[in-house]
Design a protein around this motif. Structure first.
Motif, short mmCIF file in Angstrom:
data_model
loop_
_atom_site.label_atom_id
_atom_site.label_comp_id
_atom_site.label_asym_id
_atom_site.label_seq_id
_atom_site.Cartn_x
_atom_site.Cartn_y
_atom_site.Cartn_z
N VAL A 140 0.88 -1.16 0.00
CA VAL A 140 0.00 0.00 0.00
C VAL A 140 0.92 1.22 0.00
O VAL A 140 1.72 1.40 0.92
N VAL A 141 0.84 2.01 -1.05
CA VAL A 141 1.70 3.18 -1.21
C VAL A 141 0.92 4.41 -0.76
O VAL A 141 -0.06 4.79 -1.40
N ALA A 142 1.36 5.01 0.35
CA ALA A 142 0.71 6.21 0.88
C ALA A 142 1.56 7.43 0.56
O ALA A 142 2.79 7.34 0.50
N ILE A 143 0.89 8.57 0.36
CA ILE A 143 1.65 9.77 0.00
C ILE A 143 2.21 10.50 1.22
O ILE A 143 2.98 11.43 1.07
N SER A 144 1.82 10.06 2.44
CA SER A 144 2.32 10.72 3.64
C SER A 144 2.14 9.80 4.84
O SER A 144 1.36 8.85 4.81
N GLU A 145 2.85 10.12 5.91
CA GLU A 145 2.67 9.40 7.18
C GLU A 145 1.25 9.62 7.70
O GLU A 145 0.67 8.73 8.30
N PHE A 146 0.70 10.81 7.47
CA PHE A 146 -0.66 11.11 7.90
C PHE A 146 -1.65 10.17 7.23
O PHE A 146 -2.50 9.56 7.88
N THR A 147 -1.53 10.03 5.91
CA THR A 147 -2.42 9.13 5.16
C THR A 147 -2.24 7.70 5.64
O THR A 147 -3.22 6.97 5.85
N LYS A 148 -1.01 7.29 5.82
CA LYS A 148 -0.73 5.94 6.31
C LYS A 148 -1.43 5.69 7.65
O LYS A 148 -2.09 4.66 7.82
N ALA A 149 -1.31 6.64 8.57
CA ALA A 149 -1.92 6.48 9.89
C ALA A 149 -3.44 6.37 9.79
O ALA A 149 -4.06 5.54 10.47
N LYS A 150 -4.05 7.18 8.94
CA LYS A 150 -5.50 7.14 8.77
C LYS A 150 -5.96 5.80 8.19
O LYS A 150 -6.94 5.22 8.65
N VAL A 151 -5.25 5.31 7.17
CA VAL A 151 -5.62 4.04 6.54
C VAL A 151 -5.38 2.88 7.51
O VAL A 151 -6.19 1.95 7.59
N LEU A 152 -4.29 2.95 8.27
CA LEU A 152 -4.02 1.92 9.28
C LEU A 152 -5.19 1.79 10.25
O LEU A 152 -5.60 0.68 10.60
N LEU A 153 -5.72 2.93 10.68
CA LEU A 153 -6.84 2.92 11.64
C LEU A 153 -8.11 2.32 11.05
O LEU A 153 -8.79 1.55 11.72
N CYS A 154 -8.42 2.66 9.82
CA CYS A 154 -9.71 2.22 9.27
C CYS A 154 -9.66 0.84 8.65
O CYS A 154 -10.69 0.18 8.55
N ALA A 155 -8.48 0.37 8.24
CA ALA A 155 -8.42 -0.91 7.54
C ALA A 155 -7.70 -2.00 8.34
O ALA A 155 -7.66 -3.14 7.91
N ASN A 156 -7.10 -1.61 9.49
CA ASN A 156 -6.43 -2.58 10.35
C ASN A 156 -5.41 -3.43 9.57
O ASN A 156 -5.47 -4.65 9.56
#
Length: 189
Positions: free
Chosen positions: A97-113
């Motif tokens: 999963v390629v995220a454009i930022s640490e912020f995006t990564k953190a948000k996706v981590l929370l919602c998709a586990n």
């Protein structure tokens, strides 16, 4: 994001990789796009399938069932807001999963586990030949009401559900900034 995608495609080609692009814009329906994308994957047999948006990750997930690894690019509020079970399942089946930022990564981590090691951070890049710092013309500054002003410029999508971007914080401190820099203006574009 279009510039990002075009730059990525150009970089992959310049590095000697063969790239096959299937664009959603070229197809009259989502179904036609999905059929064409899957056809190209089976015909060309790529080393990896790159899904440029979370909403097309389910197509990558289908190709993964046949042994094609895929990566999905995540960015913007669509990457974590209103994801359905199909998109979450697709994220979980992605090789990367390629995220454009640490912020995006953190948000996706929370919602998709998802496991953190599944992520790769690739910030948006800028073509220095196309975008560079130069002095604006006096005519532009006069036309824009910026002649003799110092400006803070923010460029981005303005939406109520995207308050995390911090425009409101800049507006909150602006009166104090103007006291320190009287000719300061805030430009939102």
């Amino acid at each position: 994001i279009q510039k990002f995608s075009a730059g990525l495609i150009r970089a992959l080609k310049e590095a000697g990789h063969e790239v096959f692009v299937v664009s959603r814009e070229e197809h009259s329906s989502k179904l036609a796009f999905a059929v064409r994308a899957i056809t190209v994957v089976f015909k060309q047999r790529p080393d990896v399938v790159l899904c440029g948006h979370i909403r097309i990750a389910p197509i990558g997930s289908l190709t993964a069932l046949f042994g094609f690894p895929f990566a999905v690019f995540v960015y913007g509020i669509e990457a974590w807001s209103g994801l359905g079970a199909i998109e979450v399942r697709a994220l979980r089946s992605a090789s990367v999963v390629v995220a454009i930022s640490e912020f995006t990564k953190a948000k996706v981590l929370l919602c998709a586990n998802l496991p953190e090691e599944k992520f790769f951070i690739l910030p948006p890049f800028v073509d220095g030949d196309e975008f560079y710092i130069k002095e604006p013309s006096e005519a532009f500054l006069a036309r824009s009401g910026l002649l003799g002003k110092r400006a803070i410029l923010t460029i981005g999508r303005l939406a109520a559900e995207e308050q995390y971007k911090g425009y409101d914080l800049v507006l909150e401190v602006l009166p104090r900034l103007v006291k320190a820099v009287p000719n300061l203006v805030y430009v939102l574009a």
